[in-house]
Design an enzyme around this catalytic site. Structure first.
Site, PDB file in Angstrom:
ATOM      1  CG  HIS A  99       1.291  -6.171   2.449  1.00 15.04           C
ATOM      2  ND1 HIS A  99      -0.055  -6.302   2.691  1.00 15.04           N
ATOM      3  CD2 HIS A  99       1.606  -7.148   1.570  1.00 15.04           C
ATOM      4  CE1 HIS A  99      -0.533  -7.317   1.982  1.00 15.04           C
ATOM      5  NE2 HIS A  99       0.458  -7.847   1.290  1.00 15.04           N
ATOM      6  CG  HIS A 101       4.537  -8.071  -2.101  1.00 14.76           C
ATOM      7  ND1 HIS A 101       4.854  -9.209  -1.394  1.00 14.76           N
ATOM      8  CD2 HIS A 101       3.218  -7.878  -1.927  1.00 14.76           C
ATOM      9  CE1 HIS A 101       3.769  -9.681  -0.814  1.00 14.76           C
ATOM     10  NE2 HIS A 101       2.751  -8.886  -1.123  1.00 14.76           N
TER      11      HIS A 101
END
Length: 136
Positions: A99, A101
């Protein structure tokens, strides 16, 4: 992965505020944001981190990050964006699913991405660069 919270979010088992979705990614609002407007881009395929990720997915990720970052800036009129991607516990990774951010930033907003700056001795950076390059 059966117990991966991000897999559950990607599969729709856990509700989320979706910002973007395509065949490779789902981008959601972070439920514990560093700043309002903090978005996380989740890989739909379970990959532990960047070091174990599929190159095709990684190639597709950065244009999506750029597109979402520009949308965050346009929407929030923020002064900048932190794009962060952690790999391993020592680097701050707490969910072991690839992931990225995107955190909106404002001058003097108090959000911190801290590290203490260090330095190299004469020639040390060049020597380390050679060692890293030898492992490419």
């Amino acid at each position: 992965m059966e117990n991966c919270i991000f897999c559950k979010i990607v599969n729709g088992d856990i509700p989320s505020a979706v910002v973007y979705e395509d065949e490779n990614f789902r981008a959601i609002m972070d439920i514990a944001p560093a700043a309002k407007g903090h978005v996380i881009l989740l890989s739909k395929a379970h990959m532990k981190d960047l070091t174990e990720a599929d190159d095709a997915v990684l190639s597709a990720a950065l244009p999506v990050v750029k597109r979402i970052s520009n949308a965050i800036k346009k929407t929030l009129s923020c002064d900048g964006i932190n794009v962060l991607q952690n790999n391993g516990t020592a680097a701050g990774q707490s969910v072991f699913h690839l992931h990225i951010h995107m955190i909106p930033r404002y001058d003097n907003d108090g959000v911190t991405v801290p590290w203490e700056q260090k330095s190299y001795a004469d020639g040390e950076a060049a020597e380390l660069a050679k060692k890293i390059a030898a492992n490419l």
